[in-house]
Design an enzyme around this catalytic site. Structure first.
Site, PDB file in Angstrom:
ATOM      1  N   CYS A   1      -5.208  -4.391  95.617  1.00  0.00           N
ATOM      2  CA  CYS A   1      -3.999  -3.802  96.204  1.00  0.00           C
ATOM      3  C   CYS A   1      -2.732  -4.272  95.502  1.00  0.00           C
ATOM      4  O   CYS A   1      -1.752  -3.535  95.424  1.00  0.00           O
ATOM      5  CB  CYS A   1      -3.911  -4.146  97.689  1.00  0.00           C
ATOM      6  SG  CYS A   1      -5.130  -3.276  98.679  1.00  0.00           S
TER       7      CYS A   1
ATOM      8  N   CYS B   1       5.838  -7.680  80.494  1.00  0.00           N
ATOM      9  CA  CYS B   1       5.277  -6.844  81.561  1.00  0.00           C
ATOM     10  C   CYS B   1       5.438  -7.607  82.867  1.00  0.00           C
ATOM     11  O   CYS B   1       6.252  -8.517  82.964  1.00  0.00           O
ATOM     12  CB  CYS B   1       3.813  -6.503  81.285  1.00  0.00           C
ATOM     13  SG  CYS B   1       2.741  -7.944  81.315  1.00  0.00           S
TER      14      CYS B   1
END
Lengths: 102, 403
Positions: free
Chosen positions: B194, B358
């Protein structure tokens, strides 16, 4: 006669297919013979014609990778012959990537 | 732990409290008494476990066990509805216990603050009637399945990711177990959690609520259980879909007629992944291909010309980014046959240094690999920024948002 088949992806498998969940496709006659497409053939065809990226997340050998369930007209492919199931016109074939989140 | 004493009668307050379900002929006094005498173990006090616990407690379950090793984080609150702002940092099991008790003080709650594993699972699970798999990882799912088969307990399994949820019941009334469906675990790199894939809070809310319903039907022995059936919920299209699953496999390695697995195994090893959904740090590059946030900040302050490439997806770039960064998602780099043309715009002749950033410093390493392969003739120097924007927020700019 080419076979009309609806291919569906769910559980995230669609992310490998341009995020498109439903694909209406036509499978051509194989070497002039109609209606001989098996799920095994279809997986190979999907890999060559539909899959956009990272094939290892979808296929393993001639089958789908562990964790993907295949449903033929909403029935587990295990109940109807698995890789050897012969596809009929207007079949719906659903590839479900199982979820693990919670 | 002593089993709950079997209740023979409902007290006056219970009749008032549960009246709306008592008058259902399928449920009635007998159903309520069965609930009062029953125990359910919920593994995972997260997006699935919270609503499941809430509805079971509200419906008058006798005993709820809750397993979770983790503590409440702010990013849990959008879906893990038993936890509150004030209990961030508190263990999820005690936070859940507090909410459950304030909803229904008659419910006995047992918090199990631990990582469920092969050494403790059977001893905990044996005390409960029904087990809910509300976990978030593959290793725990196999562990729960095998434990439930060995102890002959029904397992109500739920999962959720993005806009989709799945629900089924394993190992009940002769139906299949998890291994009948999935004899082999998925390769670890195919599993999305998730925190990486995202999830809409309502989706585990729907699935967790349905897990409570399935548990109540098993306890009271009413209705049709989700045996050999898989429910797919797609919140995006607003559809529920039923799939007919295979029967129990007589050759299954654990629930088959002649099982190979007779005791719990090492599930981390079997699945090649740990029993949690935390991100792990990749180490794909050597030290000289990497730069720390502090060193990068120093270069930035000196005004050294360079290109900062942010390789996250645009949806994440939109949430927050460093102002001077240029966004080319890793997925685009991977698909592109001509990475150079992607780079050309932001890269000039006197600027041969590229830094890649990132979210956590994993994808940036993959991107450095890709760039080095495709632009080796350009004498570019390409480095990844260690720990990504998460580390940037921790060590350089505390105001930089985390998600």
């Amino acid at each position: 006669m080419p076979l009309s088949v609806e291919i569906e992806f769910s559980g995230g498998a669609e992310l490998l297919f341009n995020k498109i969940k439903k694909h209406k496709i036509e499978l051509p006659d194989k070497m002039g013979v109609a209606n001989t497409w098996t799920i095994r053939d279809l997986i190979g065809w999907i890999k060559e014609n539909l899959l956009c990226e990272r094939p290892e997340l979808f296929v393993q050998g001639e089958s789908v990778r562990p964790g993907i369930l295949v449903m033929i007209n909403n029935i587990d492919w295990d109940l109807v012959g698995g890789l050897d199931y012969v596809i009929n016109n207007n079949d719906t074939i659903l590839f479900i990537s199982t979820l693990h989140g919670g | 732990m002593a089993a709950l004493a079997e209740s023979k009668v409902l007290e006056r307050e219970e009749i008032g409290r549960y009246g709306r379900q008592l008058i259902l002929p399928e449920w009635g006094v007998q159903g309520q008494l069965k609930m009062k005498s029953a125990s359910v173990l919920i593994v995972g006090a997260g997006g699935l476990g919270c609503p499941a616990a809430q509805y079971l407690a509200a419906a008058g379950i006798g005993h709820l066990g809750v397993v979770d090793y983790d503590s409440v984080e702010v990013s849990n609150l959008h879906r893990q509805i038993l936890h509150t702002e004030g209990r961030v940092g508190v263990t999820k099991v005690s936070s859940a216990q507090e909410s459950i008790q304030s909803l229904n003080s008659k419910v006995k709650v047992t918090p199990h603050h631990l990582v469920l594993n092969s050494t403790n699972a059977l001893n905990i699970i044996k005390d409960y009637d029904v087990i809910l798999d509300a976990s978030d990882n593959v290793a725990t799912r196999y562990l729960l399945n095998d434990s439930c088969v060995l102890l002959k307990k029904p397992l109500v399994s739920g999962s959720a990711l993005r806009f989709e949820g799945q629900l089924t019941v394993y190992n009940y009334k002769g139906g299949p177990c998890y291994r009948c469906l999935f004899p082999c675990p998925p390769p670890p790199h195919c599993v999305t959690n998730c925190s990486e894939g995202g999830v809409v809070g309502v989706v585990p809310g729907v699935i967790g609520s349905l897990q409570a319903l399935e548990a109540m039907k098993i306890i009271t022995d009413i209705g049709d259980s989700m045996i050999s059936k898989l429910l797919l919920f797609d919140g995006f299209s607003g559809t529920f879909r039923h799939i007919k699953l295979r029967e129990r496999n007589p050759e299954c390695s654990i629930c088959g007629d002649d099982p190979i697995i007779k005791e719990l195994i090492d599930y981390e090893q079997f699945c090649g992944s740990k029993p949690n959904d935390k991100e792990r740090q990749k180490e794909l590059l050597t030290e000289n291909q990497r730069i720390s946030c502090a060193d990068y900040k120093a270069l930035l302050d000196e005004g050294v010309p360079h290109l900062l490439l942010d390789v996250r997806e645009p949806v994440e770039y939109d949430i927050c980014h460093l102002p001077h960064s240029h966004n080319i998602p890793l997925s685009q780099l991977q698909k592109s046959k001509d990475i150079l043309s992607l780079l050309n715009t932001p890269l000039s002749d006197d600027n041969k240094r590229v830094f890649v950033i990132c979210r956590r410093g994993n994808d940036s390493q993959v991107a450095v690999h890709l760039l080095e392969e495709s632009v080796s003739n350009l004498q570019l120097s390409v480095s990844d920024i260690k720990g990504g924007l998460t580390e940037w927020s921790h060590s350089i700019d505390k105001n930089f948002p985390l998600y």
